[in-house]
Write a protein that holds these residues in place. Structure first.
Motif: not given
Length: 711
Positions: A36-38, A511-514, A571-577
């Motif tokens: 999603c970043c790409i 991803f969340g913004s999309l 922000a806490i755990y660093g997992k995917s969306f």
């Protein structure tokens, strides 16, 4: 110290297990949602390509300057028409045609001129008159006209000069008849009610009035815009002062909230009730003062749409509507406060803890400035690209005629029109500039470029907002999970959290913004369809569209809520969306009663704070700009619409207050999720102590009691 807890429902997942190595936001993390970043980067590159293409094809001068029948800009610097800034209609009566409403173009020759005619004169009288009349009339004819040799019929046949000139005034760079009214409401043009058209027919001034209205249908909004722009030039420094005052009031309120949270919340509640109550009182006094005044009993429906909005403040129905709206708002707020009186005490404790967190992370108060700056860049890029895209069409010419003609309204070329079949078969036809369009590949896909511009605007704006939420939640999570505060709080928590968000989680934010942007674009499309169907008679289609609009509005609110909590877990755990959104949702559902008791009540109290700041600044700006404060009456600027600076200050004050209170809201939401995580991970014993403060321990006991009372 164990507290009674209900066993969570297994369908919402298992509770967090005790982990002695967990000390807050995880530092050893990897990149998430890389695809999603790409995709987001490629979309941005495409957005820049669309912008460059639009800037190379577009021409904003089409918006600024009026255009003559040849598609040339009147008054444009560096062109032969530089000294001819005004547009003259050869036959203003033709602007009464319904075609104007369809194509925003009068079916008559239009010419750029230096100044508008200031007297009534026909072509025949000019030909028979003095040399001075010849020269005066010639300046309103096409270039190269041999005024002395050609006869009036030949000139009119070829459309070289207008049949008559009438006294006109420049309005939005167009020469429109100088209309006026005598006693009794008689319409006149240059003090004459009727005059010779130059073609053996007398024209009534009322007909000219109707044609002038139609000719200006495409620029009536510009009149209001120009007045509003003038008001801004007169009051911008006072507006800026009002926004600075709003910022100071917000900052003072936040600082006081840091040290006197409990007292300030109750003061805030009382002041909100008083401010709205004063608004109701003021509306009633205005309503009563207009009793018996001439025209005050006219209804808003009878008045219709007026460009001078101050007219609405002179009728009683407007103030009655304001009074009823404020009374309903006051009633709802008081009702909510009565039912939430116990939960407010609990929410105050959470606000106190948020105040301590903000106090230890003071840089968080200034982070909204970065968000505002980034959003300003996104909005500016979208607006400039939209203007260039909308002005990147080519000049399209069409055949305009008076008699029947098979070539009517067909596309034509002005350079070859005189030798074409259309000119031979339709002697009175003219090839005139109609509108901007095009048939190239670029123009065929122009609507897709506009759609892409809107979609990327939403995506970028939501990404900037998401970045702010992750950054703030990471900083406040560092505060919460510091066992010994403030010693264990990392240095520069805002910068550290911002770095983690950009380095590891840009894909998750995209991803969340999309997801949110897709829903928002669908809502925009539904609004567009709603506007198109307003004149339709199909009630079922209207009902279905209204239902869809309501559903997607609710869906957008749900997605915003889920995204916000998902960003906290990222922000806490660093997992995917997706895993973060699932964990956040399950965590909230396992503690749904506490969500209702604590989180939402706290949001309500913070909303009252924003409402209070907007109300205070709005009331003072109303009294100042309306000239009702005698001490500074002379300092108030003279305005066309005094509501323009008032609304600007009110909206700006809300955005400023929202910027400051959004930090508090994000802090409360982050602390609340950490609070729930802490309850599941630890039990308060010596081996598994809580990370929460003593204040939150008290809050926990109260929330348990409140939850039992709800049961």
């Amino acid at each position: 110290m164990e507290l009674d807890e209900k066993k969570p429902d297994s369908k919402y997942g298992e509770s967090r297990k005790f982990d002695p190595s967990f000390k807050g936001p995880i530092h050893d993390r990897g990149c998430t949602d890389v695809l999603c970043c790409i995709l987001f980067i490629l979309a941005l590159l495409g957005y820049f390509a669309v912008g460059i293409l639009a800037w190379s094809q577009g021409d904003p001068r089409k918006v600024i300057y009026p255009t003559d029948s040849r598609g040339q800009f009147c008054g444009q610097a560096g062109t032969p028409l530089e000294k001819k800034p005004l547009l003259l209609y050869f036959n203003i009566l033709k602007c009464a045609s319904p075609l104007v409403l369809l194509e925003f173009q009068c079916p008559t020759t239009q010419l750029c001129v230096e100044s508008c005619p200031d007297r009534h004169l026909t072509l025949v009288k000019a030909k028979l008159g003095s040399k001075e009349d010849h020269e005066y009339y010639k300046q309103f004819c096409k270039d190269g006209v041999d005024f002395a040799k050609l006869s009036p019929p030949e000139i009119l046949r070829d459309g070289l000069c207008p049949a008559l000139l009438m006294p006109s005034k420049a309005f939005t760079r167009r020469c429109l008849p100088a209309l006026g009214t005598m006693k009794g409401g008689v319409v006149v043009v240059g003090n004459e009610t009727t005059f010779d058209s130059g073609q053996g027919v007398n024209i009534n001034a009322t007909d000219v009035l109707e044609a002038s209205k139609k000719s200006n249908v495409a620029v009536e909004a510009r009149q209001v815009a120009m007045r509003i722009f003038e008001d801004y030039t007169q009051s911008w420094h006072w507006i800026l002062l009002g926004l600075v005052i709003a910022m100071l009031v917000s900052l003072i309120f936040i600082v006081l909230l840091r040290f006197l949270a409990g007292v300030m919340v109750w003061i805030m509640i009382v002041l909100v009730i008083l401010v709205i109550g004063y608004g109701i009182f003021h509306c009633y006094m205005e309503f009563a003062s207009l009793k018996g005044e001439p025209g005050a009993d006219v209804t808003i429906r009878d008045l219709g749409l007026q460009t001078d909005f101050s007219v609405y403040l002179q009728i009683r129905q407007t103030w009655l509507a304001f009074m009823i709206i404020l009374a309903i708002v006051e009633f709802i707020i008081i009702l909510l406060l009565i039912f939430l009186r116990k939960r407010i005490l609990i929410a105050i404790a959470l606000i106190k803890e948020a105040s301590r967190a903000v106090g230890h992370v003071m840089s968080s108060l200034f982070y909204p400035l970065l968000t505002f700056a980034l959003l300003a860049v996104v909005i500016a890029y979208w607006a400039v690209t939209a203007v260039f895209l909308s002005t990147s069409n080519e000049q399209v010419y069409k055949v305009f005629n008076n008699s029947e003609c098979e070539y009517s309204r067909e596309t034509c070329d002005p350079k070859t029109f005189n030798t074409s079949n259309a000119s031979a078969q339709c002697p009175d036809a003219e090839c005139l500039f109609a509108f901007y369009g095009g048939e190239s590949i670029y123009h065929k896909y122009l609507i897709l470029f506009q759609f892409y511009n809107v979609f990327l605007f939403f995506w970028c704006a939501n990404f900037v907002t998401a970045l702010g939420q992750v950054t703030l939640s990471g900083a406040f999570a560092s505060y919460y999970w510091a066992f010994k505060k403030p010693d264990h709080i990392p240095a520069y928590p805002i910068f550290a959290s911002l770095g983690r968000a950009l380095r590891y989680h840009a894909g998750s934010l995209a991803f969340g913004s999309l997801i949110l942007s897709v829903v928002q674009v669908i809502r925009v499309i539904l609004e567009y369809l709603d506007q198109k169907l307003k004149g339709a008679q199909n009630k079922f289609a209207k009902f279905l569209l209204s239902c869809m609009k309501c559903c997607f509005w609710c869906l957008e609110k749900c997605i915003k809520f889920l995204n916000r909590n998902a960003y906290i877990m990222i922000a806490i755990y660093g997992k995917s969306f997706c895993p973060s959104a699932r964990d956040a949702f399950f965590l909230l559902m396992r503690n749904i009663l506490r969500v209702a008791v604590l989180d939402k009540v706290t949001d309500f109290l913070l909303f009252l704070g924003k409402l209070l700041i907007v109300g205070i600044v709005g009331i003072f700006s109303f009294f100042f700009f309306s000239g009702r404060i005698k001490a500074v009456e002379d300092a108030a600027p003279s305005l066309n619409y005094y509501w323009v600076p008032i609304m600007t200050v009110v909206v700006g004050s809300y955005l400023i207050a929202h910027g400051f209170f959004s930090v508090y809201a994000m802090c409360v939401d982050t602390l609340f999720l950490c609070f729930l995580e802490d309850l599941e991970r630890n039990d308060g014993s010596a081996e598994r102590p809580y990370f929460m403060s003593q204040n939150l321990l008290t809050l926990l006991k109260k929330s348990n009691e409140e939850s039992k009372s709800v049961d």
